[in-house]
Design a protein around this motif. Structure first.
Motif, PDB file in Angstrom:
ATOM      1  N   SER A   1      -6.629   6.879   7.418  1.00 52.05           N
ATOM      2  CA  SER A   1      -7.495   8.084   6.730  1.00 52.05           C
ATOM      3  C   SER A   1      -6.464   8.378   5.662  1.00 52.05           C
ATOM      4  CB  SER A   1      -7.705   9.509   7.378  1.00 52.05           C
ATOM      5  OG  SER A   1      -6.609   9.883   8.085  1.00 52.05           O
ATOM      6  N   LYS A   2      -6.912   9.124   4.619  1.00 52.16           N
ATOM      7  CA  LYS A   2      -6.141   9.873   3.491  1.00 52.16           C
ATOM      8  C   LYS A   2      -4.877  10.557   4.032  1.00 52.16           C
ATOM      9  CE  LYS A   2      -6.523  12.141  -0.841  1.00 52.16           C
ATOM     10  NZ  LYS A   2      -7.643  12.766  -1.820  1.00 52.16           N
ATOM     11  N   ASP A   3      -5.386  11.446   5.099  1.00 52.24           N
ATOM     12  CA  ASP A   3      -4.478  12.308   5.408  1.00 52.24           C
ATOM     13  C   ASP A   3      -3.423  11.602   6.082  1.00 52.24           C
ATOM     14  OD1 ASP A   3      -5.636  14.779   5.026  1.00 52.24           O
ATOM     15  OD2 ASP A   3      -6.518  15.239   6.861  1.00 52.24           O
ATOM     16  N   LYS A   4      -3.514  10.574   6.665  1.00 60.60           N
ATOM     17  CA  LYS A   4      -2.385   9.777   7.502  1.00 60.60           C
ATOM     18  C   LYS A   4      -1.556   9.362   6.350  1.00 60.60           C
ATOM     19  CE  LYS A   4      -3.555   9.405  12.021  1.00 60.60           C
ATOM     20  NZ  LYS A   4      -4.744  10.098  12.303  1.00 60.60           N
ATOM     21  N   ILE A   5      -2.069   8.448   5.344  1.00 61.71           N
ATOM     22  CA  ILE A   5      -1.430   7.932   4.454  1.00 61.71           C
ATOM     23  C   ILE A   5      -0.471   9.187   3.582  1.00 61.71           C
ATOM     24  CG2 ILE A   5      -1.566   7.347   2.045  1.00 61.71           C
ATOM     25  CD1 ILE A   5      -3.842   5.512   2.722  1.00 61.71           C
TER      26      ILE A   5
ATOM     27  N   ILE B   1       1.000  -1.246  -0.104  1.00 62.34           N
ATOM     28  CA  ILE B   1      -0.062  -0.042   0.033  1.00 62.34           C
ATOM     29  C   ILE B   1       0.890   1.287   0.136  1.00 62.34           C
ATOM     30  CG2 ILE B   1      -1.641   1.173   1.414  1.00 62.34           C
ATOM     31  CD1 ILE B   1      -2.774  -1.249   2.418  1.00 62.34           C
ATOM     32  N   LEU B   2       1.841   1.358   0.845  1.00 57.67           N
ATOM     33  CA  LEU B   2       2.774   2.439   0.929  1.00 57.67           C
ATOM     34  C   LEU B   2       3.463   2.857  -0.331  1.00 57.67           C
ATOM     35  CD1 LEU B   2       4.718   2.355   4.240  1.00 57.67           C
ATOM     36  CD2 LEU B   2       3.134   4.142   3.309  1.00 57.67           C
ATOM     37  N   GLN B   3       3.842   1.564  -1.036  1.00 59.30           N
ATOM     38  CA  GLN B   3       4.486   1.667  -2.343  1.00 59.30           C
ATOM     39  C   GLN B   3       3.609   2.488  -3.434  1.00 59.30           C
ATOM     40  OE1 GLN B   3       6.955  -1.612  -3.574  1.00 59.30           O
ATOM     41  NE2 GLN B   3       8.024  -1.522  -1.571  1.00 59.30           N
ATOM     42  N   ALA B   4       2.368   1.904  -3.333  1.00 60.93           N
ATOM     43  CA  ALA B   4       1.291   2.162  -4.254  1.00 60.93           C
ATOM     44  C   ALA B   4       1.088   3.632  -4.164  1.00 60.93           C
ATOM     45  CB  ALA B   4       0.022   1.352  -4.215  1.00 60.93           C
TER      46      ALA B   4
ATOM     47  N   ARG C   1       3.408   6.278  -5.274  1.00 57.95           N
ATOM     48  CA  ARG C   1       3.644   6.371  -6.673  1.00 57.95           C
ATOM     49  C   ARG C   1       2.294   7.286  -7.130  1.00 57.95           C
ATOM     50  NH1 ARG C   1       4.815   0.847  -6.772  1.00 57.95           N
ATOM     51  NH2 ARG C   1       2.878   0.295  -7.090  1.00 57.95           N
ATOM     52  N   VAL C   2       1.051   6.914  -6.576  1.00 60.56           N
ATOM     53  CA  VAL C   2      -0.284   7.770  -6.986  1.00 60.56           C
ATOM     54  C   VAL C   2      -0.171   9.323  -6.508  1.00 60.56           C
ATOM     55  CG1 VAL C   2      -2.529   7.960  -6.674  1.00 60.56           C
ATOM     56  CG2 VAL C   2      -1.520   5.539  -6.905  1.00 60.56           C
ATOM     57  N   ILE C   3       0.471   9.419  -5.217  1.00 52.95           N
ATOM     58  CA  ILE C   3       0.429  10.903  -4.582  1.00 52.95           C
ATOM     59  C   ILE C   3       1.482  11.604  -5.306  1.00 52.95           C
ATOM     60  CG2 ILE C   3       1.037  12.004  -2.651  1.00 52.95           C
ATOM     61  CD1 ILE C   3      -0.422   9.872  -0.906  1.00 52.95           C
ATOM     62  N   VAL C   4       2.476  11.026  -5.933  1.00 54.36           N
ATOM     63  CA  VAL C   4       3.636  11.745  -6.371  1.00 54.36           C
ATOM     64  C   VAL C   4       3.012  12.010  -7.795  1.00 54.36           C
ATOM     65  CG1 VAL C   4       5.815  11.609  -7.575  1.00 54.36           C
ATOM     66  CG2 VAL C   4       5.696  10.995  -5.107  1.00 54.36           C
TER      67      VAL C   4
END
Lengths: 211, 211
Positions: B51-55, B13-16, B19-22
């Motif tokens: 939450s999205k914020d935490k991610i 999840i972190l890796q995905a 990529r998505v956030i960048v």
DNA sequence: GTCTATACCAAGATAGAC
DNA sequence: GTCTATCTTGGTATAGAC
């Protein structure tokens, strides 16, 4: 001279949209915030512009022409080369300072929305200008030929100057924090930036005789 | 050595998310897209991160440390000044090229999300580094004193170098379009950029005797 | 042209079965 | 730990009264 405040609802909306979109970016913009800032009802935005996309595009075109207009103040290519780059840098930096929010907006949106943003900018650019680079390149080559400056690649020189002009201002909030500069010191650097860049560039390229 | 692909769901999840956030920025990111890219269910994102914020914050810290790590490759301040800035520029530009997406992300988010982004970066920076600027400034002053270079303001010199390093790459998609350069030509400019900048800077600052 | 009310939908978040 | 189903929110967009 100005009508009191009422420039017509459509204009009100456009101006509010401009502020909000520049501040928040496309996906961060809320129709409600535009409506509030324009002092009208949300539904009116759709009455005038149909959709958020349409508003966004209208603003994008505005921003693009404001930006380019600000960068294309008249340059006199017949001046001595030092004078020319001095003028260029001064005008350029002046334009950036006066439109800092637009530059920041531009650099934010260009990555997240490249497909939407680039075409608009290229179109506006192509009608409003076209051949500033060519004129500049020719002038650089002449300056080299006439030994005003040492041999340099014109494209790299132009990019270097633009880098020195733009980056400093675009990064300024960061610089403040990282360097822990007082606001007054930053203000002074702002004021002196044009001279600083001109000096740095000129020292690098001026002709000093055969080495 | 590597486990096949399963590095644990959390890592997936972190890796995905990275990529998505960048790629999309905070407000452009959809939890669904992260889930799809990680090959897991949307609900799992909340199971692991609430939450999205935490991610977003987790990723922000990652990006910050990656960026700074990439910029702080060892510099040897005892080298001759030309060698020092040559190394500095080469390392710096190498780091930028290897992390172009992170830089672009950073310059996108810093404006729309300043309040959220700046603190994270400052914190990561303060633990990971601290006094690179001071060391550089001291070295510049020594170089001036020992007549390796002409008298220059260290802060402006550092900012000029960073401008020349960063802007070119951050603006490259634009440059391609505006200048209508073929991809191959751009690639060549990329490769030569470090030498180009070193040359430009050194010509500007090197000591040439009393003028 | 401007408003209120509301439809509609996408997205973040949670409940609960397995 | 992982899924399906669902709730909730909030945002875009429209209908319709004035």
């Amino acid at each position: 001279m100005d009508k009191p405040v009422d420039k017509g609802t459509e204009q009100q909306i456009l101006q509010a949209a401009h502020r909000v979109i520049v501040r928040r970016g496309k996906s961060g913009t809320r129709m409600q915030e535009i409506a509030d800032e324009a002092g009208v009802n949300k539904a009116l935005l759709h009455y005038y512009f149909r959709s958020k996309d349409k508003i966004y595009h209208a603003i994008l075109r505005n921003v693009a022409s404001e930006l380019f207009r600000s960068l294309l103040d008249s340059l006199d290519f017949s001046l001595p080369f030092y004078q020319l780059i001095s003028d260029f840098i001064r005008l350029h930096i002046g334009a950036i300072r006066n439109n800092l929010d637009l530059f920041q907006f531009f650099f934010s949106e260009i990555w997240t929305n490249r497909a939407e943003v680039l075409p608009v900018f290229l179109e506006v650019l192509s009608v409003s200008e076209g051949r500033l680079p060519e004129l500049f390149f020719a002038r650089v080559n002449r300056a080299v030929y006439e030994k005003e400056i040492r041999p340099v690649d014109p494209l790299n020189l132009l990019l270097n100057i633009i880098s020195l002009d733009v980056f400093f201002f675009v990064a300024s909030p960061l610089i403040i924090e990282l360097m822990e500069l007082p606001e007054s010191e930053l203000q002074r650097m702002f004021d002196e930036r044009a001279l600083q860049v001109t000096d740095f560039v000129w020292e690098s390229i001026k002709y000093r005789g055969e080495q």
